[in-house]
Enzyme design. Structure first.
Site, mmCIF file in Angstrom:
data_model
loop_
_atom_site.group_PDB
_atom_site.id
_atom_site.type_symbol
_atom_site.label_atom_id
_atom_site.label_comp_id
_atom_site.label_asym_id
_atom_site.label_seq_id
_atom_site.Cartn_x
_atom_site.Cartn_y
_atom_site.Cartn_z
ATOM 1 N N SER A 1 79.953 41.939 40.523
ATOM 2 C CA SER A 1 79.448 40.629 40.102
ATOM 3 C C SER A 1 80.266 40.087 38.940
ATOM 4 O O SER A 1 80.795 40.846 38.126
ATOM 5 C CB SER A 1 77.989 40.743 39.652
ATOM 6 O OG SER A 1 77.181 41.260 40.685
HETATM 7 N N1 SAH Z 1 75.639 45.813 40.946
HETATM 8 C C1 SAH Z 1 76.940 45.758 41.594
HETATM 9 C C2 SAH Z 1 77.053 44.569 42.525
HETATM 10 C C3 SAH Z 1 77.412 45.050 43.864
HETATM 11 S S1 SAH Z 1 77.459 43.907 45.203
HETATM 12 C C4 SAH Z 1 78.076 45.811 40.573
HETATM 13 O O1 SAH Z 1 77.820 45.730 39.372
HETATM 14 O O2 SAH Z 1 79.216 45.963 40.989
HETATM 15 C C5 SAH Z 1 75.984 44.357 46.066
HETATM 16 C C6 SAH Z 1 75.869 45.755 46.606
HETATM 17 O O3 SAH Z 1 74.613 45.857 47.279
HETATM 18 C C7 SAH Z 1 76.913 46.157 47.650
HETATM 19 O O4 SAH Z 1 77.580 47.306 47.220
HETATM 20 C C8 SAH Z 1 76.102 46.413 48.916
HETATM 21 O O5 SAH Z 1 76.623 47.471 49.715
HETATM 22 C C9 SAH Z 1 74.734 46.757 48.355
HETATM 23 N N2 SAH Z 1 73.603 46.567 49.263
HETATM 24 C C10 SAH Z 1 73.411 45.603 50.199
HETATM 25 N N3 SAH Z 1 72.231 45.775 50.830
HETATM 26 C C11 SAH Z 1 71.653 46.889 50.275
HETATM 27 C C12 SAH Z 1 70.431 47.601 50.503
HETATM 28 N N4 SAH Z 1 69.548 47.205 51.424
HETATM 29 N N5 SAH Z 1 70.183 48.691 49.757
HETATM 30 C C13 SAH Z 1 71.077 49.119 48.805
HETATM 31 N N6 SAH Z 1 72.243 48.493 48.550
HETATM 32 C C14 SAH Z 1 72.531 47.394 49.279
#
Ligand code: SAH
Length: 216
Positions: A66
């Site tokens: 993000s």
């Molecule tokens: N908090 C992260 C943002 C990652 S983007 C950071 O600081 O980098 C969002 C993430 O959510 C992705 O890695 C994706 O694989 C995950 N995601 C999507 N659906 C999900 C679910 N149902 N359960 C767990 N993770 C999920």
């Protein structure tokens, strides 16, 4: 580890935090932590020089880290406190989890992509955080560790996941981007066993929160 923090990355991080302050993102406590967490270590080394720009970035597996402004906004909306028990959905690069750890929270983070889960769990441990990583489906949460003081969803949820509201303490706060292509940053305060207070905090753009397990 070969990669580390240098005066150069420290300087870039200081500028990032100053930019967040100028634009009014986050609060003083959140920005102080973001001034300490080495964000460039959460990106592939080839992209190090982009790490402190205010933009999202691909981290592999089609997922993103993000943008700093979003991390600042979500962290501030969450109103954390020392030792708060926090569930994060979407570990991704681990940067947001490291910021929550830096704020003194006890962090439980779930990721549905196995490769990311394995890689990020190792990184968060190498960086000496106490974040506990789990491989699984965020919609289900972590009933064995519930209830949580705070829940932070870092992917776009089509609706407020009720299962997760059920894992929130009364008085607890969930921050969740709700919507499909574009989302509304939504804050859910659990005011009683059955009641929630909902407020909206502008539009945002996250990768979707997916239901089914990814192909591994
Ligand atoms: N908090 C992260 C943002 C990652 S983007 C950071 O600081 O980098 C969002 C993430 O959510 C992705 O890695 C994706 O694989 C995950 N995601 C999507 N659906 C999900 C679910 N149902 N359960 C767990 N993770 C999920």
């Amino acid at each position: 580890m070969i990669r580390r923090d240098t005066p150069k990355t420290g300087g870039m991080r200081k500028s990032m935090v100053e930019e967040l302050e100028r634009k009014g993102f986050g609060n003083a406590a959140v920005r102080e932590v973001m001034g300490r967490v080495p964000r460039h270590l959460f990106l592939d080394s080839a992209f190090e020089k982009f790490a402190y720009r205010d933009s999202a970035f691909e981290i592999g597996e089609g997922q993103t880290i993000s943008r700093p402004a979003t991390v600042a906004q979500q962290s501030a909306l969450l109103e954390t406190f020392p030792n708060a028990k926090v569930l994060e959905v979407g570990t991704g690069s681990g940067y947001q989890a490291a910021v929550l750890d830096g704020l003194g929270c006890s962090v439980y983070s779930i990721e549905r992509q196995k490769n990311l889960y394995l890689k990020t769990r190792q990184l968060l441990s190498d960086l000496n955080t106490l974040v506990q990583c789990f491989y699984g489906d965020g919609y289900k949460g972590l009933p064995q560790f519930a209830p949580f003081d705070r829940i932070l969803i870092t992917c776009g949820a089509p609706f407020i996941p009720q299962e997760l509201v059920g894992q929130l303490k009364v008085g607890g706060i969930m921050v969740v981007p709700v919507g499909d292509k574009e989302q509304i940053m939504t804050k859910v305060v659990k005011i009683s066993e059955t009641g929630v207070d909902i407020s909206e905090h502008g539009s945002c753009n996250f990768v979707p929160m997916l239901g089914k397990k990814a192909e591994d």
